[in-house]
Design a protein around this motif. Structure first.
Motif, PDB file in Angstrom:
ATOM      1  N   GLY A 172       0.827  -1.208   0.000  1.00  0.00           N
ATOM      2  CA  GLY A 172       0.000   0.000   0.000  1.00  0.00           C
ATOM      3  C   GLY A 172       0.857   1.252   0.000  1.00  0.00           C
ATOM      4  N   LYS A 173       1.870   1.255   0.881  1.00  0.00           N
ATOM      5  CA  LYS A 173       2.789   2.394   0.943  1.00  0.00           C
ATOM      6  C   LYS A 173       3.495   2.595  -0.390  1.00  0.00           C
ATOM      7  CE  LYS A 173       3.903   2.429   5.858  1.00  0.00           C
ATOM      8  NZ  LYS A 173       4.838   2.006   6.879  1.00  0.00           N
ATOM      9  N   GLU A 174       3.924   1.476  -0.989  1.00  0.00           N
ATOM     10  CA  GLU A 174       4.641   1.585  -2.271  1.00  0.00           C
ATOM     11  C   GLU A 174       3.737   2.163  -3.358  1.00  0.00           C
ATOM     12  OE1 GLU A 174       7.888   1.219  -3.028  1.00  0.00           O
ATOM     13  OE2 GLU A 174       8.151   0.853  -0.892  1.00  0.00           O
ATOM     14  N   LEU A 175       2.477   1.744  -3.366  1.00  0.00           N
ATOM     15  CA  LEU A 175       1.535   2.286  -4.358  1.00  0.00           C
ATOM     16  C   LEU A 175       1.443   3.806  -4.223  1.00  0.00           C
ATOM     17  CD1 LEU A 175      -1.360  -0.335  -4.269  1.00  0.00           C
ATOM     18  CD2 LEU A 175      -0.127   0.376  -6.335  1.00  0.00           C
ATOM     19  N   LEU A 176       1.404   4.279  -2.978  1.00  0.00           N
ATOM     20  CA  LEU A 176       1.312   5.721  -2.755  1.00  0.00           C
ATOM     21  C   LEU A 176       2.609   6.424  -3.142  1.00  0.00           C
ATOM     22  CD1 LEU A 176      -0.770   5.461   0.454  1.00  0.00           C
ATOM     23  CD2 LEU A 176      -1.410   6.808  -1.514  1.00  0.00           C
ATOM     24  N   LYS A 177       3.736   5.823  -2.788  1.00  0.00           N
ATOM     25  CA  LYS A 177       5.025   6.446  -3.133  1.00  0.00           C
ATOM     26  C   LYS A 177       5.193   6.555  -4.644  1.00  0.00           C
ATOM     27  CE  LYS A 177       7.579   4.989   0.973  1.00  0.00           C
ATOM     28  NZ  LYS A 177       8.373   3.852   1.469  1.00  0.00           N
ATOM     29  N   VAL A 178       4.864   5.470  -5.353  1.00  0.00           N
ATOM     30  CA  VAL A 178       5.014   5.484  -6.812  1.00  0.00           C
ATOM     31  C   VAL A 178       4.037   6.493  -7.431  1.00  0.00           C
ATOM     32  CG1 VAL A 178       4.896   4.108  -8.941  1.00  0.00           C
ATOM     33  CG2 VAL A 178       5.974   3.153  -6.903  1.00  0.00           C
ATOM     34  N   SER A 179       2.827   6.597  -6.853  1.00  0.00           N
ATOM     35  CA  SER A 179       1.859   7.598  -7.330  1.00  0.00           C
ATOM     36  C   SER A 179       2.463   8.995  -7.327  1.00  0.00           C
ATOM     37  CB  SER A 179       0.626   7.659  -6.416  1.00  0.00           C
ATOM     38  OG  SER A 179      -0.046   6.435  -6.364  1.00  0.00           O
ATOM     39  N   MET A 180       3.193   9.291  -6.246  1.00  0.00           N
ATOM     40  CA  MET A 180       3.692  10.656  -6.061  1.00  0.00           C
ATOM     41  C   MET A 180       5.028  10.890  -6.772  1.00  0.00           C
ATOM     42  SD  MET A 180       1.047  11.590  -4.554  1.00  0.00           S
ATOM     43  CE  MET A 180      -0.247  10.792  -3.587  1.00  0.00           C
ATOM     44  N   MET A 181       5.584   9.856  -7.402  1.00  0.00           N
ATOM     45  CA  MET A 181       6.795  10.042  -8.203  1.00  0.00           C
ATOM     46  C   MET A 181       6.487  10.864  -9.459  1.00  0.00           C
ATOM     47  SD  MET A 181       8.393   6.205  -7.716  1.00  0.00           S
ATOM     48  CE  MET A 181       9.598   6.234  -9.043  1.00  0.00           C
TER      49      MET A 181
ATOM     50  N   ARG B  28      -7.067   2.539  11.928  1.00  0.00           N
ATOM     51  CA  ARG B  28      -6.917   3.939  11.553  1.00  0.00           C
ATOM     52  C   ARG B  28      -5.434   4.346  11.545  1.00  0.00           C
ATOM     53  NH1 ARG B  28      -9.186   9.365  12.833  1.00  0.00           N
ATOM     54  NH2 ARG B  28      -7.348  10.664  12.577  1.00  0.00           N
ATOM     55  N   LYS B  29      -4.690   3.829  12.531  1.00  0.00           N
ATOM     56  CA  LYS B  29      -3.261   4.150  12.631  1.00  0.00           C
ATOM     57  C   LYS B  29      -2.495   3.586  11.430  1.00  0.00           C
ATOM     58  CE  LYS B  29      -0.595   4.548  16.857  1.00  0.00           C
ATOM     59  NZ  LYS B  29      -0.803   3.917  18.164  1.00  0.00           N
ATOM     60  N   VAL B  30      -2.798   2.336  11.074  1.00  0.00           N
ATOM     61  CA  VAL B  30      -2.151   1.685   9.930  1.00  0.00           C
ATOM     62  C   VAL B  30      -2.462   2.476   8.659  1.00  0.00           C
ATOM     63  CG1 VAL B  30      -2.230  -0.387   8.458  1.00  0.00           C
ATOM     64  CG2 VAL B  30      -2.161  -0.626  10.950  1.00  0.00           C
ATOM     65  N   MET B  31      -3.730   2.836   8.541  1.00  0.00           N
ATOM     66  CA  MET B  31      -4.191   3.554   7.350  1.00  0.00           C
ATOM     67  C   MET B  31      -3.516   4.917   7.245  1.00  0.00           C
ATOM     68  SD  MET B  31      -6.583   5.671   5.914  1.00  0.00           S
ATOM     69  CE  MET B  31      -6.920   6.395   7.477  1.00  0.00           C
ATOM     70  N   GLU B  32      -3.417   5.605   8.391  1.00  0.00           N
ATOM     71  CA  GLU B  32      -2.792   6.930   8.383  1.00  0.00           C
ATOM     72  C   GLU B  32      -1.325   6.840   8.004  1.00  0.00           C
ATOM     73  OE1 GLU B  32      -3.322  10.690  11.023  1.00  0.00           O
ATOM     74  OE2 GLU B  32      -4.575   9.138  11.922  1.00  0.00           O
ATOM     75  N   LYS B  33      -0.630   5.845   8.543  1.00  0.00           N
ATOM     76  CA  LYS B  33       0.792   5.646   8.206  1.00  0.00           C
ATOM     77  C   LYS B  33       0.955   5.413   6.710  1.00  0.00           C
ATOM     78  CE  LYS B  33       3.618   3.888  11.972  1.00  0.00           C
ATOM     79  NZ  LYS B  33       3.236   2.849  12.928  1.00  0.00           N
ATOM     80  N   MET B  34       0.060   4.599   6.164  1.00  0.00           N
ATOM     81  CA  MET B  34       0.127   4.301   4.739  1.00  0.00           C
ATOM     82  C   MET B  34      -0.063   5.582   3.924  1.00  0.00           C
ATOM     83  SD  MET B  34      -2.042   1.474   2.641  1.00  0.00           S
ATOM     84  CE  MET B  34      -3.635   2.231   2.831  1.00  0.00           C
ATOM     85  N   MET B  35      -1.072   6.371   4.281  1.00  0.00           N
ATOM     86  CA  MET B  35      -1.332   7.617   3.555  1.00  0.00           C
ATOM     87  C   MET B  35      -0.180   8.606   3.712  1.00  0.00           C
ATOM     88  SD  MET B  35      -4.083   7.242   1.929  1.00  0.00           S
ATOM     89  CE  MET B  35      -5.441   6.074   1.900  1.00  0.00           C
ATOM     90  N   ASN B  36       0.421   8.637   4.920  1.00  0.00           N
ATOM     91  CA  ASN B  36       1.574   9.511   5.143  1.00  0.00           C
ATOM     92  C   ASN B  36       2.719   9.192   4.185  1.00  0.00           C
ATOM     93  OD1 ASN B  36       1.249   9.560   8.808  1.00  0.00           O
ATOM     94  ND2 ASN B  36       0.222  10.789   7.255  1.00  0.00           N
ATOM     95  N   ALA B  37       2.832   7.914   3.810  1.00  0.00           N
ATOM     96  CA  ALA B  37       3.897   7.507   2.873  1.00  0.00           C
ATOM     97  C   ALA B  37       3.736   8.210   1.532  1.00  0.00           C
ATOM     98  CB  ALA B  37       3.881   5.985   2.679  1.00  0.00           C
ATOM     99  N   GLY B  38       2.494   8.607   1.224  1.00  0.00           N
ATOM    100  CA  GLY B  38       2.255   9.345  -0.015  1.00  0.00           C
ATOM    101  C   GLY B  38       2.162  10.843   0.213  1.00  0.00           C
ATOM    102  N   GLY B  39       2.475  11.273   1.438  1.00  0.00           N
ATOM    103  CA  GLY B  39       2.453  12.699   1.740  1.00  0.00           C
ATOM    104  C   GLY B  39       1.079  13.225   2.108  1.00  0.00           C
ATOM    105  N   LEU B  40       0.098  12.334   2.315  1.00  0.00           N
ATOM    106  CA  LEU B  40      -1.225  12.803   2.740  1.00  0.00           C
ATOM    107  C   LEU B  40      -1.257  12.941   4.251  1.00  0.00           C
ATOM    108  CD1 LEU B  40      -1.879  10.842   0.043  1.00  0.00           C
ATOM    109  CD2 LEU B  40      -4.158  11.676   0.573  1.00  0.00           C
ATOM    110  N   GLU B  41      -1.859  14.044   4.714  1.00  0.00           N
ATOM    111  CA  GLU B  41      -1.922  14.307   6.141  1.00  0.00           C
ATOM    112  C   GLU B  41      -3.357  14.588   6.569  1.00  0.00           C
ATOM    113  OE1 GLU B  41       0.876  17.469   6.747  1.00  0.00           O
ATOM    114  OE2 GLU B  41       2.449  16.244   5.816  1.00  0.00           O
ATOM    115  N   TRP B  42      -3.588  14.398   7.871  1.00  0.00           N
ATOM    116  CA  TRP B  42      -4.917  14.625   8.430  1.00  0.00           C
ATOM    117  C   TRP B  42      -5.285  16.099   8.341  1.00  0.00           C
ATOM    118  CZ3 TRP B  42      -6.907  17.607  12.322  1.00  0.00           C
ATOM    119  CH2 TRP B  42      -8.181  17.269  12.791  1.00  0.00           C
ATOM    120  N   PHE B  43      -6.501  16.401   7.861  1.00  0.00           N
ATOM    121  CA  PHE B  43      -7.029  17.770   7.830  1.00  0.00           C
ATOM    122  C   PHE B  43      -8.396  17.770   8.496  1.00  0.00           C
ATOM    123  CE2 PHE B  43      -3.673  18.861   5.108  1.00  0.00           C
ATOM    124  CZ  PHE B  43      -3.777  20.142   4.576  1.00  0.00           C
TER     125      PHE B  43
END
Length: 210
Positions: free
Chosen positions: A113-122, A153-168
């Protein structure tokens, strides 16, 4: 918006073997792959694959996949927000939604999941977008993972953080209806102040009601 999409790929080794994480892919490429039968979080696998092909055809749509050989075992989707959601009300050309991310159960825990987000943001063109994702706990596979709502929720947030998404913060009623639900956002570095202001007005619609 010129909807530029630059293909990127990365190899990821996990305990389950070597995976290719790549995209965004056009429907013509996706069709060459098989879709893992357990990708059923949103709808039956065959229908979900059809939905992904449809998104891949949209001008702004992006599908990135994680695959082992020719089998797609995970994916992430980006597209304009659902017309029924408040996020579409500004008709913002530069706001897209990470609509779904899913990894087949047997391959979870390998950071795909983290890798998918990282590659998305490349892809540099992602800097031209405000990317949002709305997380609702009732979509989460709590039973399959054995996690509590807060652990998930914690796992999900960590995964999203890998793509630079943050809680708003937001006053969206669906998100506010449960404290585990959340809005996560990544604001591209070429987004202008006027767009951020417009987005803030979507986040807080009830600001002047008190």
């Amino acid at each position: 918006m010129h909807h530029l999409k630059t293909y990127n790929a990365k190899e990821k080794k996990t305990k389950d073997g070597t995976f290719i994480v790549e995209g965004p892919l056009p429907a013509s490429t996706l069709k060459k792959y098989d879709f893992h039968a357990d990708l059923t979080s949103f709808r039956p696998a065959r229908q979900q694959f059809q939905a992904l092909l449809g998104i891949a055809e949209l001008p702004e749509g992006r599908i990135l996949v994680a695959r082992r050989d020719d089998i797609i075992v995970g994916y992430v989707t980006y597209l304009y927000p659902d017309p029924l959601e408040r996020w579409s009300e500004g008709n913002m050309e530069n706001l897209i939604e990470l609509g779904a991310i899913e990894i087949a159960p047997e391959f979870r825990g390998g950071s795909l999941g983290k890798e998918l987000l990282k590659v998305s943001m490349m892809d540099d063109s992602m800097e031209d977008y405000i990317i949002i994702t709305t997380e609702y706990y009732w979509h989460w596979d709590l039973k399959g993972t054995g996690l509590s709502v807060w652990e998930y929720r914690k796992v999900m947030e960590k995964m999203m953080n890998a793509g630079g998404l943050e809680w708003f913060a937001t006053d969206d009623p669906e998100i506010s209806s449960h404290p585990a639900n959340c809005l996560m956002v990544r604001i591209g570095n070429r987004i202008e102040a006027s767009s951020i202001q417009q987005f803030d007005q979507l986040r807080f619609k009830n600001r002047f009601m008190y």
